[in-house]
Scaffold this motif. Structure first.
Motif, short mmCIF file in Angstrom:
data_model
loop_
_atom_site.label_atom_id
_atom_site.label_comp_id
_atom_site.label_asym_id
_atom_site.label_seq_id
_atom_site.Cartn_x
_atom_site.Cartn_y
_atom_site.Cartn_z
N PRO A 56 -12.10 -12.47 76.79
CA PRO A 56 -10.67 -12.22 77.06
C PRO A 56 -9.81 -12.45 75.83
O PRO A 56 -10.17 -13.22 74.93
CB PRO A 56 -10.35 -13.25 78.14
N ILE A 57 -8.70 -11.76 75.78
CA ILE A 57 -7.66 -12.07 74.81
C ILE A 57 -6.76 -13.05 75.54
O ILE A 57 -6.03 -12.67 76.45
CB ILE A 57 -6.90 -10.82 74.36
N GLY A 58 -6.87 -14.31 75.19
CA GLY A 58 -6.19 -15.39 75.92
C GLY A 58 -4.69 -15.40 75.73
O GLY A 58 -4.14 -14.71 74.88
N PRO A 59 -4.01 -16.22 76.54
CA PRO A 59 -2.56 -16.35 76.42
C PRO A 59 -2.19 -17.03 75.10
O PRO A 59 -2.99 -17.75 74.52
CB PRO A 59 -2.18 -17.22 77.62
N VAL A 60 -0.98 -16.79 74.65
CA VAL A 60 -0.51 -17.34 73.38
C VAL A 60 0.15 -18.69 73.62
O VAL A 60 0.96 -18.85 74.53
CB VAL A 60 0.51 -16.38 72.73
N ASN A 61 -0.22 -19.66 72.80
CA ASN A 61 0.44 -20.96 72.81
C ASN A 61 1.65 -20.82 71.90
O ASN A 61 1.51 -20.79 70.68
CB ASN A 61 -0.53 -22.04 72.30
N ILE A 62 2.83 -20.72 72.48
CA ILE A 62 4.05 -20.43 71.71
C ILE A 62 4.33 -21.53 70.68
O ILE A 62 4.70 -21.25 69.55
CB ILE A 62 5.26 -20.23 72.65
N SER A 63 4.13 -22.78 71.05
CA SER A 63 4.37 -23.88 70.11
C SER A 63 3.46 -23.76 68.90
O SER A 63 3.88 -23.91 67.75
CB SER A 63 4.17 -25.23 70.80
N ALA A 64 2.20 -23.46 69.13
CA ALA A 64 1.26 -23.29 68.02
C ALA A 64 1.64 -22.08 67.19
O ALA A 64 1.55 -22.10 65.96
CB ALA A 64 -0.17 -23.14 68.56
N ALA A 65 2.08 -21.02 67.84
CA ALA A 65 2.49 -19.81 67.12
C ALA A 65 3.67 -20.10 66.21
O ALA A 65 3.71 -19.66 65.06
CB ALA A 65 2.84 -18.69 68.12
N HIS A 66 4.63 -20.86 66.70
CA HIS A 66 5.79 -21.18 65.88
C HIS A 66 5.42 -22.12 64.74
O HIS A 66 5.96 -22.01 63.64
CB HIS A 66 6.92 -21.75 66.73
N ALA A 67 4.49 -23.04 64.97
CA ALA A 67 4.02 -23.92 63.89
C ALA A 67 3.35 -23.08 62.80
O ALA A 67 3.58 -23.29 61.61
CB ALA A 67 3.05 -24.97 64.43
N GLN A 68 2.55 -22.12 63.22
CA GLN A 68 1.87 -21.24 62.28
C GLN A 68 2.88 -20.41 61.50
O GLN A 68 2.78 -20.26 60.28
CB GLN A 68 0.92 -20.33 63.07
N LYS A 69 3.91 -19.91 62.18
CA LYS A 69 4.94 -19.10 61.52
C LYS A 69 5.73 -19.96 60.53
O LYS A 69 6.00 -19.53 59.40
CB LYS A 69 5.89 -18.50 62.56
N ALA A 70 6.09 -21.17 60.93
CA ALA A 70 6.83 -22.06 60.04
C ALA A 70 6.00 -22.39 58.80
O ALA A 70 6.54 -22.45 57.68
CB ALA A 70 7.22 -23.34 60.77
N ALA A 71 4.73 -22.59 58.99
CA ALA A 71 3.84 -22.90 57.86
C ALA A 71 3.80 -21.73 56.88
O ALA A 71 3.85 -21.93 55.67
CB ALA A 71 2.45 -23.23 58.36
#
Length: 161
Positions: free
Chosen positions: A67-82
């Motif tokens: 499956p293509i799992g659901p996105v963890n928004i907090s992790a996504a934003h941490a990745q974007k900020a990085a």
């Protein structure tokens, strides 16, 4: 993509590598970083992994799928900020120290400090996963969010006051 990958003799990625790349791609898409999402999709395709958005799954040329799992928004934003900050990498010791300070601040009800520490970690690409009780760096490192020493937490709070 599968036929092209077979014809090109694509290397096989492990399930863990595929899941990691798919997760990173979905997080990039969720934060509007389509350039990174496209690079990750191309990397997967090069290895014979096709993404089926309609059925929300991935399928490898060798028949494996998931499956293509659901996105963890907090992790996504941490990745974007990085990515945006050109994140400097924190050592494991520094991450553990900041995580411990954050947990102590939370334990004593100092949510303002806890939020600042969380934001500082995210700026460096470190996501805190409360559900799994662990931290994860954008480069793949991870570790536990340890138990809080209440005495130390109260001493820290007194020092801040």
């Amino acid at each position: 993509a599968q036929k092209a990958a077979r014809a090109a003799g694509a290397t096989t990625l492990s399930d863990e590598e595929i899941v990691r790349l798919v997760r990173e791609r979905e997080q990039a898409r969720a934060t509007g970083d389509y350039k990174t999402a496209d690079k990750l999709r191309d990397q997967l395709e090069k290895h014979g992994v096709h993404l089926d958005a309609k059925d929300n799954k991935w399928q490898a040329a060798d028949g494996r799928s998931g499956p293509i799992g659901p996105v963890n928004i907090s992790a996504a934003h941490a990745q974007k900020a990085a990515r945006a900050a050109g994140a400097t990498t924190l050592s494991d010791e520094e991450i553990v120290r900041l995580v411990r300070e954050r947990e102590q601040a939370r334990a004593t009800g100092d949510y303002k400090t806890a939020d600042k520490l969380r934001d500082q970690l995210e700026k460096h690409g470190v996501h805190l996963d409360a559900k799994d009780n662990k931290w994860q760096a954008a480069d793949g490192r991870s570790g536990p969010i340890g138990p809080v020493n209440i005495s130390a937490a109260h001493a820290q709070k007194a020092a801040r006051a």
